[in-house]
Design an enzyme around this catalytic site. Structure first.
Site, PDB file in Angstrom:
ATOM      1  N   TRP A  67     -27.805  20.222 -19.720  1.00 26.60           N
ATOM      2  CA  TRP A  67     -28.814  20.372 -20.354  1.00 26.60           C
ATOM      3  C   TRP A  67     -30.095  19.509 -19.681  1.00 26.60           C
ATOM      4  CZ3 TRP A  67     -29.541  24.846 -22.384  1.00 26.60           C
ATOM      5  CH2 TRP A  67     -28.403  25.577 -22.960  1.00 26.60           C
ATOM      6  N   SER A  68     -30.567  18.493 -20.471  1.00 26.39           N
ATOM      7  CA  SER A  68     -31.766  17.834 -19.901  1.00 26.39           C
ATOM      8  C   SER A  68     -31.596  16.563 -18.984  1.00 26.39           C
ATOM      9  CB  SER A  68     -32.767  17.412 -20.981  1.00 26.39           C
ATOM     10  OG  SER A  68     -33.442  18.548 -21.510  1.00 26.39           O
ATOM     11  N   THR A  69     -30.303  16.159 -18.936  1.00 24.44           N
ATOM     12  CA  THR A  69     -29.843  15.429 -18.105  1.00 24.44           C
ATOM     13  C   THR A  69     -30.278  15.841 -16.354  1.00 24.44           C
ATOM     14  OG1 THR A  69     -28.017  14.415 -19.271  1.00 24.44           O
ATOM     15  CG2 THR A  69     -27.852  14.177 -16.870  1.00 24.44           C
ATOM     16  N   LYS A  71     -33.074  16.801 -15.934  1.00 19.77           N
ATOM     17  CA  LYS A  71     -34.528  16.341 -15.483  1.00 19.77           C
ATOM     18  C   LYS A  71     -34.171  15.205 -14.756  1.00 19.77           C
ATOM     19  CE  LYS A  71     -36.899  18.165 -19.658  1.00 19.77           C
ATOM     20  NZ  LYS A  71     -35.609  19.118 -20.071  1.00 19.77           N
ATOM     21  N   TYR A 157     -42.727  16.583 -24.970  1.00 19.31           N
ATOM     22  CA  TYR A 157     -41.648  16.939 -24.160  1.00 19.31           C
ATOM     23  C   TYR A 157     -41.452  18.351 -23.657  1.00 19.31           C
ATOM     24  CZ  TYR A 157     -36.486  16.829 -23.142  1.00 19.31           C
ATOM     25  OH  TYR A 157     -35.257  16.868 -22.435  1.00 19.31           O
TER      26      TYR A 157
END
Length: 378
Positions: A67-69, A71, A157
Protein backbone atom coordinates in the site's frame (compact mmCIF):
# COMPACT_ATOMS: atom_id res chain seq x y z
CA UNK A 1 5.13 -21.03 19.04
CA UNK A 2 5.59 -19.67 15.53
CA UNK A 3 9.16 -19.97 14.28
CA UNK A 4 10.61 -16.71 13.00
CA UNK A 5 13.18 -17.41 10.30
CA UNK A 6 16.09 -15.29 9.09
CA UNK A 7 18.99 -13.60 10.81
CA UNK A 8 19.32 -11.05 13.58
CA UNK A 9 21.80 -9.65 16.04
CA UNK A 10 21.45 -11.47 19.36
CA UNK A 11 20.56 -8.22 21.08
CA UNK A 12 17.15 -8.48 19.41
CA UNK A 13 16.13 -11.95 20.61
CA UNK A 14 13.23 -10.50 22.59
CA UNK A 15 12.00 -8.63 19.52
CA UNK A 16 11.93 -11.88 17.54
CA UNK A 17 9.98 -13.54 20.37
CA UNK A 18 7.53 -10.64 20.23
CA UNK A 19 6.98 -11.24 16.51
CA UNK A 20 6.28 -14.90 17.19
CA UNK A 21 3.74 -13.91 19.83
CA UNK A 22 2.02 -11.52 17.43
CA UNK A 23 1.53 -14.32 14.90
CA UNK A 24 0.42 -16.82 17.55
CA UNK A 25 -2.13 -14.36 18.92
CA UNK A 26 -3.66 -13.82 15.48
CA UNK A 27 -2.78 -10.13 15.33
CA UNK A 28 -0.44 -10.97 12.47
CA UNK A 29 -0.73 -13.70 9.86
CA UNK A 30 2.55 -13.34 7.95
CA UNK A 31 5.19 -10.68 8.45
CA UNK A 32 8.73 -9.53 7.82
CA UNK A 33 10.93 -7.10 9.74
CA UNK A 34 14.23 -5.55 8.77
CA UNK A 35 16.70 -3.20 10.39
CA UNK A 36 19.76 -1.74 8.70
CA UNK A 37 22.47 0.35 10.32
CA UNK A 38 25.05 1.99 8.07
CA UNK A 39 23.26 0.19 5.26
CA UNK A 40 24.13 -3.26 6.62
CA UNK A 41 21.39 -5.71 7.67
CA UNK A 42 21.13 -6.13 11.44
CA UNK A 43 17.69 -7.76 11.43
CA UNK A 44 16.23 -9.63 8.45
CA UNK A 45 13.48 -11.93 9.68
CA UNK A 46 10.15 -13.31 8.52
CA UNK A 47 7.53 -15.76 9.65
CA UNK A 48 3.92 -16.83 9.80
CA UNK A 49 1.70 -17.62 6.86
CA UNK A 50 1.24 -16.35 3.33
CA UNK A 51 -2.40 -17.48 3.13
CA UNK A 52 -5.45 -17.16 5.34
CA UNK A 53 -5.82 -20.94 5.61
CA UNK A 54 -2.31 -21.16 7.09
CA UNK A 55 -1.15 -23.75 4.58
CA UNK A 56 1.58 -21.73 2.81
CA UNK A 57 4.46 -20.40 4.95
CA UNK A 58 5.72 -16.83 4.58
CA UNK A 59 9.22 -17.41 3.25
CA UNK A 60 12.36 -15.40 2.59
CA UNK A 61 11.10 -14.44 -0.88
CA UNK A 62 7.43 -13.80 -0.10
CA UNK A 63 6.25 -10.36 -1.18
CA UNK A 64 2.98 -8.53 -0.64
CA UNK A 65 1.17 -5.35 -1.60
CA UNK A 66 2.53 -2.74 0.83
CA UNK A 67 0.00 0.00 0.00
CA UNK A 68 1.24 3.52 0.78
CA UNK A 69 4.72 2.43 1.73
CA UNK A 70 4.96 2.54 -2.08
CA UNK A 71 4.83 6.34 -1.83
CA UNK A 72 8.30 6.39 -0.26
CA UNK A 73 9.62 4.62 -3.37
CA UNK A 74 7.73 6.79 -5.83
CA UNK A 75 8.84 9.99 -4.13
CA UNK A 76 12.40 8.69 -3.95
CA UNK A 77 12.28 8.34 -7.75
CA UNK A 78 11.30 12.01 -8.03
CA UNK A 79 14.08 13.01 -5.64
CA UNK A 80 16.60 11.10 -7.74
CA UNK A 81 15.49 13.11 -10.79
CA UNK A 82 15.72 16.30 -8.74
CA UNK A 83 19.24 15.38 -7.68
CA UNK A 84 20.19 14.91 -11.34
CA UNK A 85 18.86 18.35 -12.22
CA UNK A 86 16.03 16.98 -14.37
CA UNK A 87 13.21 17.96 -12.00
CA UNK A 88 13.01 21.25 -10.09
CA UNK A 89 11.12 20.76 -6.84
CA UNK A 90 10.20 24.45 -6.75
CA UNK A 91 8.96 24.66 -10.34
CA UNK A 92 5.31 24.54 -11.37
CA UNK A 93 4.11 21.07 -12.34
CA UNK A 94 2.87 22.63 -15.57
CA UNK A 95 6.45 23.41 -16.63
CA UNK A 96 6.82 19.68 -17.26
CA UNK A 97 3.16 18.75 -17.80
CA UNK A 98 1.43 21.70 -19.47
CA UNK A 99 -2.03 20.12 -19.40
CA UNK A 100 -1.92 20.15 -15.60
CA UNK A 101 -2.35 23.93 -15.51
CA UNK A 102 -6.05 23.56 -16.34
CA UNK A 103 -8.74 24.84 -13.98
CA UNK A 104 -6.54 26.89 -11.65
CA UNK A 105 -3.61 24.54 -11.10
CA UNK A 106 -0.95 26.66 -12.79
CA UNK A 107 0.49 27.53 -9.36
CA UNK A 108 0.83 23.94 -8.14
CA UNK A 109 4.52 23.23 -7.59
CA UNK A 110 6.33 19.92 -7.82
CA UNK A 111 6.96 19.96 -4.07
CA UNK A 112 3.23 20.40 -3.45
CA UNK A 113 2.57 17.11 -5.21
CA UNK A 114 5.29 15.37 -3.18
CA UNK A 115 3.90 16.74 0.10
CA UNK A 116 0.15 16.16 -0.34
CA UNK A 117 -0.51 19.90 -0.51
CA UNK A 118 -1.43 20.20 -4.21
CA UNK A 119 -5.19 20.37 -3.67
CA UNK A 120 -5.63 17.32 -5.91
CA UNK A 121 -6.04 14.44 -3.44
CA UNK A 122 -8.36 12.27 -5.52
CA UNK A 123 -10.50 12.06 -8.62
CA UNK A 124 -13.73 13.83 -9.43
CA UNK A 125 -16.66 11.43 -9.40
CA UNK A 126 -17.60 9.10 -10.91
CA UNK A 127 -14.46 7.01 -10.64
CA UNK A 128 -13.84 3.31 -9.98
CA UNK A 129 -10.88 1.09 -9.12
CA UNK A 130 -10.90 0.01 -12.78
CA UNK A 131 -10.38 3.65 -13.73
CA UNK A 132 -7.43 3.94 -11.32
CA UNK A 133 -5.80 0.86 -12.84
CA UNK A 134 -5.99 2.54 -16.27
CA UNK A 135 -3.08 4.79 -15.33
CA UNK A 136 -2.79 6.94 -18.49
CA UNK A 137 -6.50 7.78 -18.55
CA UNK A 138 -6.70 8.34 -14.79
CA UNK A 139 -3.66 10.63 -14.94
CA UNK A 140 -5.16 12.70 -17.75
CA UNK A 141 -8.32 13.14 -15.66
CA UNK A 142 -6.28 14.59 -12.79
CA UNK A 143 -4.81 17.17 -15.15
CA UNK A 144 -8.27 18.34 -16.13
CA UNK A 145 -9.83 18.91 -12.72
CA UNK A 146 -9.71 21.88 -10.38
CA UNK A 147 -7.96 21.77 -6.97
CA UNK A 148 -10.16 21.13 -3.95
CA UNK A 149 -8.36 23.71 -1.77
CA UNK A 150 -5.76 26.42 -2.36
CA UNK A 151 -2.55 24.59 -3.30
CA UNK A 152 0.28 24.87 -0.82
CA UNK A 153 -1.88 26.01 2.10
CA UNK A 154 -2.58 22.67 3.80
CA UNK A 155 -2.13 18.96 3.37
CA UNK A 156 -4.82 16.55 2.27
CA UNK A 157 -3.50 13.03 1.92
CA UNK A 158 -3.24 11.95 -1.75
CA UNK A 159 -4.28 8.41 -0.90
CA UNK A 160 -4.55 6.65 -4.26
CA UNK A 161 -3.45 9.27 -6.75
CA UNK A 162 -0.06 10.61 -5.63
CA UNK A 163 1.68 7.98 -7.73
CA UNK A 164 -0.24 9.01 -10.84
CA UNK A 165 0.84 12.63 -10.31
CA UNK A 166 4.48 11.92 -9.47
CA UNK A 167 4.64 9.16 -12.06
CA UNK A 168 3.62 11.57 -14.79
CA UNK A 169 6.36 13.97 -13.70
CA UNK A 170 8.83 11.09 -13.96
CA UNK A 171 7.58 10.22 -17.43
CA UNK A 172 7.61 13.82 -18.67
CA UNK A 173 11.16 14.47 -17.44
CA UNK A 174 12.82 11.10 -18.07
CA UNK A 175 10.72 9.49 -20.79
CA UNK A 176 10.33 6.21 -18.93
CA UNK A 177 7.30 5.21 -16.91
CA UNK A 178 7.51 5.33 -13.12
CA UNK A 179 7.78 1.56 -12.77
CA UNK A 180 10.45 1.25 -15.44
CA UNK A 181 12.50 4.15 -14.06
CA UNK A 182 12.25 2.73 -10.55
CA UNK A 183 13.29 -0.75 -11.68
CA UNK A 184 16.21 0.42 -13.82
CA UNK A 185 17.57 3.26 -11.69
CA UNK A 186 16.77 2.25 -8.09
CA UNK A 187 15.66 -1.33 -7.41
CA UNK A 188 17.92 -2.89 -10.05
CA UNK A 189 21.19 -1.18 -9.07
CA UNK A 190 20.46 -1.92 -5.39
CA UNK A 191 19.45 -5.54 -6.09
CA UNK A 192 16.23 -4.96 -4.15
CA UNK A 193 13.10 -7.08 -4.61
CA UNK A 194 10.58 -4.24 -4.81
CA UNK A 195 8.30 -3.56 -7.76
CA UNK A 196 5.95 -0.79 -8.89
CA UNK A 197 4.08 -2.77 -11.51
CA UNK A 198 4.72 -6.43 -10.74
CA UNK A 199 5.51 -8.68 -13.73
CA UNK A 200 3.26 -11.72 -14.00
CA UNK A 201 6.26 -14.02 -13.50
CA UNK A 202 6.39 -12.89 -9.86
CA UNK A 203 2.71 -13.21 -9.01
CA UNK A 204 3.15 -16.69 -7.54
CA UNK A 205 5.28 -15.19 -4.76
CA UNK A 206 2.61 -12.73 -3.64
CA UNK A 207 0.84 -13.18 -0.34
CA UNK A 208 -2.64 -11.72 -0.71
CA UNK A 209 -3.43 -9.04 1.84
CA UNK A 210 -6.19 -9.78 4.32
CA UNK A 211 -8.68 -6.87 4.33
CA UNK A 212 -8.95 -4.79 7.51
CA UNK A 213 -12.08 -4.09 9.54
CA UNK A 214 -14.35 -1.42 8.03
CA UNK A 215 -13.24 2.18 8.47
CA UNK A 216 -14.70 3.83 11.56
CA UNK A 217 -14.65 7.37 10.18
CA UNK A 218 -18.15 8.77 9.67
CA UNK A 219 -17.81 10.44 6.31
CA UNK A 220 -21.55 10.88 6.19
CA UNK A 221 -21.30 13.62 8.80
CA UNK A 222 -19.14 15.72 6.47
CA UNK A 223 -20.23 17.91 3.53
CA UNK A 224 -20.19 15.97 0.26
CA UNK A 225 -17.51 18.31 -1.14
CA UNK A 226 -15.14 17.91 1.83
CA UNK A 227 -11.67 16.74 0.68
CA UNK A 228 -11.87 13.66 2.91
CA UNK A 229 -15.19 12.58 1.43
CA UNK A 230 -14.03 13.22 -2.11
CA UNK A 231 -10.72 11.41 -1.54
CA UNK A 232 -12.07 8.31 0.22
CA UNK A 233 -15.04 7.90 -2.12
CA UNK A 234 -13.23 8.79 -5.30
CA UNK A 235 -12.92 5.82 -5.48
CA UNK A 236 -13.61 3.79 -2.35
CA UNK A 237 -10.44 1.84 -1.62
CA UNK A 238 -10.73 -1.94 -1.89
CA UNK A 239 -8.21 -4.25 -0.26
CA UNK A 240 -9.54 -7.06 -2.43
CA UNK A 241 -8.45 -5.11 -5.51
CA UNK A 242 -4.87 -6.04 -4.60
CA UNK A 243 -5.70 -9.67 -5.38
CA UNK A 244 -6.29 -8.83 -9.05
CA UNK A 245 -3.57 -9.49 -11.66
CA UNK A 246 -4.34 -6.20 -13.44
CA UNK A 247 -3.87 -4.29 -10.17
CA UNK A 248 -0.53 -5.98 -9.53
CA UNK A 249 0.78 -5.24 -13.02
CA UNK A 250 -0.36 -1.60 -13.14
CA UNK A 251 1.99 1.16 -12.00
CA UNK A 252 -0.02 2.65 -9.16
CA UNK A 253 2.77 4.51 -7.42
CA UNK A 254 0.69 5.47 -4.39
CA UNK A 255 -0.52 2.04 -3.46
CA UNK A 256 0.49 -1.10 -5.34
CA UNK A 257 4.18 -1.58 -4.68
CA UNK A 258 5.11 -5.18 -3.91
CA UNK A 259 8.00 -6.11 -1.67
CA UNK A 260 8.93 -7.16 1.85
CA UNK A 261 10.71 -5.60 4.81
CA UNK A 262 14.15 -6.48 3.46
CA UNK A 263 13.67 -4.78 0.11
CA UNK A 264 11.93 -1.75 1.62
CA UNK A 265 14.72 -1.26 4.17
CA UNK A 266 17.48 -1.73 1.62
CA UNK A 267 16.13 0.91 -0.74
CA UNK A 268 15.15 3.41 1.94
CA UNK A 269 18.47 3.04 3.74
CA UNK A 270 19.93 5.15 0.94
CA UNK A 271 18.19 8.11 2.59
CA UNK A 272 19.51 7.22 6.04
CA UNK A 273 23.08 6.82 4.75
CA UNK A 274 23.79 10.06 2.94
CA UNK A 275 22.42 9.02 -0.44
CA UNK A 276 24.83 6.18 -1.29
CA UNK A 277 24.65 2.45 -0.62
CA UNK A 278 27.21 -0.17 -1.65
CA UNK A 279 28.69 2.18 -4.22
CA UNK A 280 25.31 3.12 -5.73
CA UNK A 281 24.77 6.86 -5.44
CA UNK A 282 21.17 8.03 -5.72
CA UNK A 283 21.03 11.29 -3.75
CA UNK A 284 23.37 14.03 -2.61
CA UNK A 285 23.27 15.37 0.96
CA UNK A 286 21.73 18.60 -0.33
CA UNK A 287 18.83 16.73 -1.93
CA UNK A 288 18.31 14.75 1.28
CA UNK A 289 18.15 18.09 3.09
CA UNK A 290 15.21 19.03 0.86
CA UNK A 291 13.21 16.14 2.34
CA UNK A 292 13.24 18.08 5.61
CA UNK A 293 11.88 21.33 4.17
CA UNK A 294 8.57 21.60 6.00
CA UNK A 295 5.64 21.91 3.60
CA UNK A 296 2.76 21.57 6.04
CA UNK A 297 2.28 21.08 9.76
CA UNK A 298 -1.17 20.53 11.20
CA UNK A 299 -4.43 18.70 10.80
CA UNK A 300 -4.47 16.81 7.51
CA UNK A 301 -7.78 17.43 5.73
CA UNK A 302 -8.13 13.80 4.67
CA UNK A 303 -6.54 11.79 7.49
CA UNK A 304 -7.90 13.97 10.33
CA UNK A 305 -4.67 13.69 12.25
CA UNK A 306 -1.76 16.06 12.75
CA UNK A 307 0.93 15.42 10.17
CA UNK A 308 4.07 17.35 9.39
CA UNK A 309 5.02 16.75 5.78
CA UNK A 310 8.39 17.47 4.22
CA UNK A 311 9.09 16.71 0.58
CA UNK A 312 8.23 13.08 -0.07
CA UNK A 313 7.98 11.95 3.55
CA UNK A 314 6.42 12.79 6.91
CA UNK A 315 8.86 14.34 9.34
CA UNK A 316 7.77 13.62 12.89
CA UNK A 317 6.69 10.27 14.24
CA UNK A 318 4.17 11.36 16.86
CA UNK A 319 2.60 7.95 16.34
CA UNK A 320 5.68 6.52 18.07
CA UNK A 321 6.08 8.69 21.19
CA UNK A 322 8.76 6.45 22.73
CA UNK A 323 11.29 7.29 20.01
CA UNK A 324 14.10 9.66 20.99
CA UNK A 325 14.54 12.88 19.06
CA UNK A 326 16.27 12.46 15.73
CA UNK A 327 16.43 13.74 12.19
CA UNK A 328 13.91 11.28 10.90
CA UNK A 329 11.57 10.81 7.93
CA UNK A 330 9.00 8.08 7.51
CA UNK A 331 5.75 6.78 6.10
CA UNK A 332 3.83 3.54 5.88
CA UNK A 333 0.82 1.84 4.42
CA UNK A 334 -2.84 1.10 4.93
CA UNK A 335 -3.16 -1.75 7.38
CA UNK A 336 -0.12 -0.95 9.50
CA UNK A 337 3.17 -1.30 7.63
CA UNK A 338 5.85 1.31 8.26
CA UNK A 339 9.35 2.36 7.21
CA UNK A 340 11.43 4.84 9.21
CA UNK A 341 14.70 6.48 8.21
CA UNK A 342 16.71 7.76 11.19
CA UNK A 343 19.52 9.82 9.72
CA UNK A 344 21.22 10.53 13.05
CA UNK A 345 21.69 6.80 13.64
CA UNK A 346 22.10 5.94 9.93
CA UNK A 347 19.33 3.43 10.59
CA UNK A 348 16.26 2.20 8.69
CA UNK A 349 13.43 0.18 10.26
CA UNK A 350 10.88 -1.68 8.14
CA UNK A 351 7.85 -3.83 9.01
CA UNK A 352 5.67 -5.32 6.26
CA UNK A 353 2.79 -7.75 6.71
CA UNK A 354 -0.22 -9.29 4.98
CA UNK A 355 -2.98 -9.02 7.62
CA UNK A 356 -4.25 -5.47 7.54
CA UNK A 357 -5.50 -3.73 10.66
CA UNK A 358 -7.56 -0.55 10.66
CA UNK A 359 -4.47 1.62 11.01
CA UNK A 360 -3.37 4.09 8.36
CA UNK A 361 0.17 4.20 9.73
CA UNK A 362 1.81 1.75 12.09
CA UNK A 363 -0.25 -0.98 13.79
CA UNK A 364 0.44 -2.53 17.21
CA UNK A 365 3.20 -4.77 15.84
CA UNK A 366 4.89 -1.86 14.10
CA UNK A 367 4.85 0.19 17.28
CA UNK A 368 6.20 -2.76 19.26
CA UNK A 369 9.01 -3.30 16.77
CA UNK A 370 10.02 0.36 16.77
CA UNK A 371 9.91 0.67 20.55
CA UNK A 372 12.05 -2.41 21.08
CA UNK A 373 14.65 -1.37 18.52
CA UNK A 374 15.07 2.05 20.09
CA UNK A 375 15.29 0.54 23.58
CA UNK A 376 18.31 -1.43 22.38
CA UNK A 377 19.93 0.97 19.94
CA UNK A 378 19.35 4.00 22.14
Amino acid sequence: MTTIEGTHDGRFDELVEFLSTQVDSGHDLGLSVALTIDGAPVIDVWGGWADLDRTVPWTENTITNVWSTTKTMTNLAALVLADRGQLDLDAPVADYWPEFAANGKEGVLVRHVLSHTSGVSGWEQPVTIDDVIDVPTATARLAEQAPWWEPGTASGYHALNQGHLVGELVRRTDGRSLGTFFAEEIAGPLDADFHIGLPAAHHHRVSNVVPPPPMSADLGALPHDHPAVRTFTGPVASAEAAWRPDWRQAEIGAANGHGNARSVARIQSVVANGGTLDGVRLLSPSTIDRIFDEQSNGMDQVLFTNVRFGIGYALEADNFPTMPEARRCFWGGWGGSVVINDLDRRMTISYMMNKMQGDILGNATAKGVVERIYEIVG
